[in-house]
Design an enzyme around this catalytic site. Structure first.
Site, PDB file in Angstrom:
ATOM      1  N   LYS A   1       0.877  -1.166   0.000  1.00 40.75           N
ATOM      2  CA  LYS A   1       0.000   0.000   0.000  1.00 40.75           C
ATOM      3  C   LYS A   1       0.914   1.215   0.000  1.00 40.75           C
ATOM      4  O   LYS A   1       1.620   1.477   0.977  1.00 40.75           O
ATOM      5  CB  LYS A   1      -0.914   0.013   1.222  1.00 40.75           C
ATOM      6  CG  LYS A   1      -1.877   1.195   1.185  1.00 40.75           C
ATOM      7  CD  LYS A   1      -2.574   1.423   2.505  1.00 40.75           C
ATOM      8  CE  LYS A   1      -3.375   2.723   2.426  1.00 40.75           C
ATOM      9  NZ  LYS A   1      -3.776   3.206   3.755  1.00 40.75           N
TER      10      LYS A   1
ATOM     11  N   GLY B   1      -8.474   9.403   9.221  1.00 48.67           N
ATOM     12  CA  GLY B   1      -8.868   9.482  10.615  1.00 48.67           C
ATOM     13  C   GLY B   1      -9.858  10.566  10.951  1.00 48.67           C
ATOM     14  O   GLY B   1     -10.203  10.754  12.123  1.00 48.67           O
TER      15      GLY B   1
ATOM     16  N   GLY C   1     -11.390   8.158   5.900  1.00 50.93           N
ATOM     17  CA  GLY C   1     -12.489   9.082   6.104  1.00 50.93           C
ATOM     18  C   GLY C   1     -13.803   8.445   6.507  1.00 50.93           C
ATOM     19  O   GLY C   1     -14.658   9.112   7.077  1.00 50.93           O
TER      20      GLY C   1
ATOM     21  N   ASN D   1      -9.811   1.775   9.161  1.00 54.19           N
ATOM     22  CA  ASN D   1      -8.988   1.542  10.346  1.00 54.19           C
ATOM     23  C   ASN D   1      -9.478   2.356  11.548  1.00 54.19           C
ATOM     24  O   ASN D   1     -10.001   1.814  12.511  1.00 54.19           O
ATOM     25  CB  ASN D   1      -7.532   1.863  10.039  1.00 54.19           C
ATOM     26  CG  ASN D   1      -6.577   1.516  11.178  1.00 54.19           C
ATOM     27  OD1 ASN D   1      -5.390   1.775  11.086  1.00 54.19           O
ATOM     28  ND2 ASN D   1      -7.041   0.918  12.258  1.00 54.19           N
ATOM     29  N   THR D   2      -9.347   3.687  11.475  1.00 54.14           N
ATOM     30  CA  THR D   2      -9.629   4.517  12.641  1.00 54.14           C
ATOM     31  C   THR D   2     -11.042   4.339  13.166  1.00 54.14           C
ATOM     32  O   THR D   2     -11.258   4.262  14.389  1.00 54.14           O
ATOM     33  CB  THR D   2      -9.389   6.006  12.312  1.00 54.14           C
ATOM     34  OG1 THR D   2      -8.065   6.165  11.806  1.00 54.14           O
ATOM     35  CG2 THR D   2      -9.568   6.868  13.550  1.00 54.14           C
TER      36      THR D   2
END
EC number: 2.8.1.10
Length: 277
Positions: A116, A177, A204, A225-226
Site C-alpha cells: 500500500k 482518521g 475518512g 482503520n480509525t
C-alpha cells in the site's frame, strides 16, 4: 430457501481479485490506533477480513502499539498488506516497500509482493503527494510490486496510476482518521466508472452507513482503520462495518431505483373505487 446470510442466487458475487489473487471479504482493516493488541485481534476476527495493512516503519521501530504485532495475527489466514505510512518522499516509500516485502517473506508469505503506497509530506491534513506517489508507483511496478496507491480522489491521477501498472487505486473519502465520510463522492464515482482495476475507498469513513454508501457507489472494497480502532467497542464496530460492506455491495448489484423529482405511487390505481360509487 434464502436466508438473511445468503443473497439470491442471481446476485451471487464474484470474489475480489487484486493482482491475480482472490479474496472473499471486501473489507480491509488496519492494525494501528487500537487501545491494545487484544482489541486489534478481536476486531480483525470480527471483521472477517482477508487483508490487513501493517505500517512497516512502525513495526520496524517497535512503535507504541506495534510491539509484537507481527506475531499477533495468523499470517497463514490473513494476507499482509505492508504500507509505507510515514514516508514523505518517493525515495523513502520505495525503500520501505522493499522492507515490507522482506517482512512478509519472513512471516511465511513468500509470494507477497503487495504494497500500500503512501507518500505523505503534509503533516496537518495527511494528504498524499500525487507527484511523489506516481514516481514511486512507476519504480515499484518495475520492481515487480503489486502497488495499491493511496491518492486524493483525482480521476486523472487514478487513470495515470492504472496505466503505469498499479493493481488498484485507493482514493480517500476524506482525510485520514477524520471520520468525515465521503466528502469526495462525485470524484470517486468518476474514478469507479473509469477504472479497469479495483477501486478501494481508503480513509475518512466513520460509520457503517458511510461504508454502505461507498459500496453502493460501486467501489470494489473499503479500507477502514480509525473508525474501528477508536470506536467505543472496536470488535462490535468491526462487525458492523463488515455487515455494511456486504449490504452496500449487494445493493449495488441489485440496482437502486432512479431518483425522481416527483412522487410515484407504490399502489396500483387499477380497480380503485371511483368517487361517485
Amino acid at each position: 430457501m434464502q436466508t438473511l446470510n445468503s443473497p439470491p442466487s442471481s446476485l451471487r458475487d464474484q470474489p475480489l481479485v487484486i493482482a491475480g489473487r482472490s479474496f472473499q471479504s471486501r473489507l480491509m482493516t488496519g492494525t494501528g490506533k487500537y487501545r491494545s493488541i487484544a482489541d486489534m485481534q478481536a476486531s480483525v476476527a470480527a471483521s472477517g477480513c482477508d487483508i490487513v495493512t501493517v505500517a512497516v516503519r512502525r513495526v520496524q521501530a517497535n512503535a507504541p502499539g506495534h510491539e509484537g504485532l507481527t506475531q499477533a495475527l495468523d499470517w497463514q489466514k490473513i494476507w499482509m498488506l505492508p504500507n509505507t505510512a510515514g514516508c514523505a518522499t518517493a525515495e523513502e516509500a520505495i525503500r520501505v516497500a522493499r522492507l515490507g516485502r522482506e517482512m512478509a517473506k519472513l512471516l511465511g508469505q513468500e509470494e507477497n509482493n503487495f504494497v500500500k503506497l503512501e507518500v505523505i509530506p503534509d503533516s496537518k491534513y495527511l494528504l498524499p503527494d500525487p507527484i511523489g506517489t506516481l514516481a514511486a508507483a512507476e519504480q515499484l511496478v518495475k520492481e515487480g510490486f503489486a502497488v495499491l496507491p493511496y491518492i486524493n480522489a483525482d480521476p486523472l491521477l487514478a487513470k495515470r496510476l492504472e496505466e503505469v501498472g498499479c493493481a488498484t487505486v485507493m482514493p480517500l473519502g476524506s482525510p485520514i482518521g477524520s471520520g468525515q465520510g465521503l466528502r469526495n463522492a462525485a470524484n470517486i464515482q468518476i474514478i469507479i466508472e473509469s477504472a479497469t482495476v479495483p477501486v478501494v475507498i481508503d480513509a475518512g469513513i466513520g460509520s457503517p452507513s458511510e461504508a454502505a454508501q461507498g459500496m453502493e457507489l460501486g467501489a470494489d472494497a473499503l479500507l477502514i482503520n480509525t473508525a474501528i480502532a477508536q470506536a467505543g467497542n472496536s470488535a462490535a464496530m468491526a462487525r458492523a462495518m463488515a455487515l455494511a460492506t456486504e449490504a452496500g455491495r449487494l445493493a449495488y448489484l441489485a440496482g437502486r431505483i432512479p431518483v425522481k423529482a416527483y412522487a410515484s405511487a407504490s399502489s396500483p390505481t387499477i380497480g380503485t373505487i371511483a368517487p361517485n360509487q
